[in-house]
Design a protein around this motif. Sequence first.
Motif, short mmCIF file in Angstrom:
data_model
loop_
_atom_site.label_atom_id
_atom_site.label_comp_id
_atom_site.label_asym_id
_atom_site.label_seq_id
_atom_site.Cartn_x
_atom_site.Cartn_y
_atom_site.Cartn_z
N CYS A 184 18.19 14.89 -18.14
CA CYS A 184 16.83 15.10 -17.62
C CYS A 184 15.85 14.02 -18.04
O CYS A 184 15.08 13.52 -17.23
N VAL A 185 15.86 13.70 -19.32
CA VAL A 185 14.87 12.75 -19.82
C VAL A 185 15.15 11.35 -19.27
O VAL A 185 14.21 10.64 -18.89
N ILE A 186 16.41 10.96 -19.19
CA ILE A 186 16.73 9.66 -18.58
C ILE A 186 16.24 9.63 -17.13
O ILE A 186 15.59 8.67 -16.70
N GLU A 187 16.55 10.67 -16.38
CA GLU A 187 16.13 10.71 -14.97
C GLU A 187 14.61 10.72 -14.84
O GLU A 187 14.04 10.00 -14.02
N ALA A 188 13.95 11.54 -15.64
CA ALA A 188 12.49 11.64 -15.54
C ALA A 188 11.80 10.33 -15.89
O ALA A 188 10.91 9.87 -15.17
N LEU A 189 12.22 9.69 -16.98
CA LEU A 189 11.59 8.42 -17.37
C LEU A 189 11.90 7.31 -16.38
O LEU A 189 11.02 6.50 -16.05
N THR A 190 13.12 7.29 -15.88
CA THR A 190 13.47 6.29 -14.86
C THR A 190 12.61 6.47 -13.61
O THR A 190 12.10 5.50 -13.05
N ILE A 228 5.99 14.39 -20.44
CA ILE A 228 5.96 13.00 -19.99
C ILE A 228 4.72 12.84 -19.12
O ILE A 228 4.58 13.53 -18.10
N PHE A 229 3.85 11.95 -19.52
CA PHE A 229 2.60 11.73 -18.81
C PHE A 229 2.71 10.47 -17.95
O PHE A 229 3.07 9.40 -18.46
N LEU A 256 18.69 17.00 -10.28
CA LEU A 256 19.30 17.12 -11.61
C LEU A 256 18.30 17.63 -12.64
O LEU A 256 18.64 18.48 -13.47
N ILE A 257 17.10 17.12 -12.58
CA ILE A 257 16.07 17.55 -13.52
C ILE A 257 15.83 19.05 -13.37
O ILE A 257 15.81 19.80 -14.35
N LEU A 258 15.68 19.49 -12.12
CA LEU A 258 15.42 20.91 -11.88
C LEU A 258 16.61 21.78 -12.29
O LEU A 258 16.43 22.91 -12.74
N GLN A 259 17.80 21.27 -12.13
CA GLN A 259 19.00 22.04 -12.46
C GLN A 259 19.27 22.06 -13.97
O GLN A 259 19.76 23.05 -14.49
N CYS A 260 18.94 21.01 -14.67
CA CYS A 260 19.33 20.89 -16.08
C CYS A 260 18.30 21.43 -17.08
O CYS A 260 18.67 21.89 -18.16
N ALA A 261 17.03 21.35 -16.77
CA ALA A 261 16.00 21.85 -17.69
C ALA A 261 15.88 23.37 -17.56
O ALA A 261 16.09 23.92 -16.49
N ARG A 313 1.22 15.46 -15.79
CA ARG A 313 2.19 15.72 -16.85
C ARG A 313 3.40 16.46 -16.30
O ARG A 313 3.28 17.46 -15.62
N LEU A 314 4.58 15.93 -16.62
CA LEU A 314 5.84 16.62 -16.36
C LEU A 314 6.29 17.21 -17.68
O LEU A 314 6.47 16.48 -18.66
N SER A 315 6.45 18.52 -17.73
CA SER A 315 6.84 19.20 -18.95
C SER A 315 8.23 19.80 -18.74
O SER A 315 8.45 20.59 -17.82
N LEU A 316 9.17 19.40 -19.60
CA LEU A 316 10.56 19.85 -19.52
C LEU A 316 10.90 20.64 -20.77
O LEU A 316 10.69 20.16 -21.89
N THR A 317 11.42 21.85 -20.59
CA THR A 317 11.78 22.70 -21.72
C THR A 317 13.29 22.87 -21.76
O THR A 317 13.93 23.07 -20.72
N PHE A 318 13.84 22.81 -22.97
CA PHE A 318 15.28 22.95 -23.19
C PHE A 318 15.52 23.99 -24.27
O PHE A 318 14.82 24.01 -25.28
N GLU A 319 16.51 24.85 -24.02
CA GLU A 319 16.87 25.89 -24.97
C GLU A 319 18.38 25.95 -25.09
O GLU A 319 19.10 25.64 -24.15
N ASN A 320 18.84 26.39 -26.25
CA ASN A 320 20.27 26.64 -26.43
C ASN A 320 20.64 27.91 -25.67
O ASN A 320 19.79 28.73 -25.35
N GLY A 321 21.92 28.09 -25.42
CA GLY A 321 22.39 29.30 -24.78
C GLY A 321 22.71 29.11 -23.32
O GLY A 321 22.74 27.97 -22.82
N VAL A 322 22.90 30.20 -22.65
CA VAL A 322 23.29 30.17 -21.24
C VAL A 322 22.18 29.59 -20.39
O VAL A 322 21.01 29.91 -20.57
#
Length: 132
Positions: A34-40, A70-71, A103-108, A121-130
């Motif tokens: 996600c972060v690679i895609e978003a920054l690119t 990411i601003f 990919l960003i929408l699917q992975c975050a 601002r693009l805000s991406l949240t990541f959590e452990n688990g399913v």
Amino acid sequence: MPNSIDSVDKTVLSLKDAIEGLLEDDALFRFDICVIEALTNVVKHAKTSDVNAPVQITLTLKNDKVIVDIFDPVGATYFDIREHAPDMSDIDEMAESGRGLALILQCANDVQYGPWDNQNRLSLTFENGVHE
């Protein structure tokens, strides 16, 4: 981060170092994609009158979540990826590009976009688990 494609990998590595041990392998893998895609995408597509305007990034650790904000560079046009991302099933598997937004929408775990202190601002949240 300098507004250049050469800065993306180095920035992502620094962010991953900062969250070392906080995300399990699956969540860390999704974070990386996600972060690679978003920054690119920001570097390539966030058009601004000042090509030297930096891309600002903040990293927040909140409970068991990692949030990356990411601003867009100052003056960049509003572009909400949630409104423009194709469905993954509609993407040509052989295409060299065009998968980033999906990919960003699917992975975050959560994706938010909107104005924040005179920037977008693009805000991406990541959590452990399913993850669905």
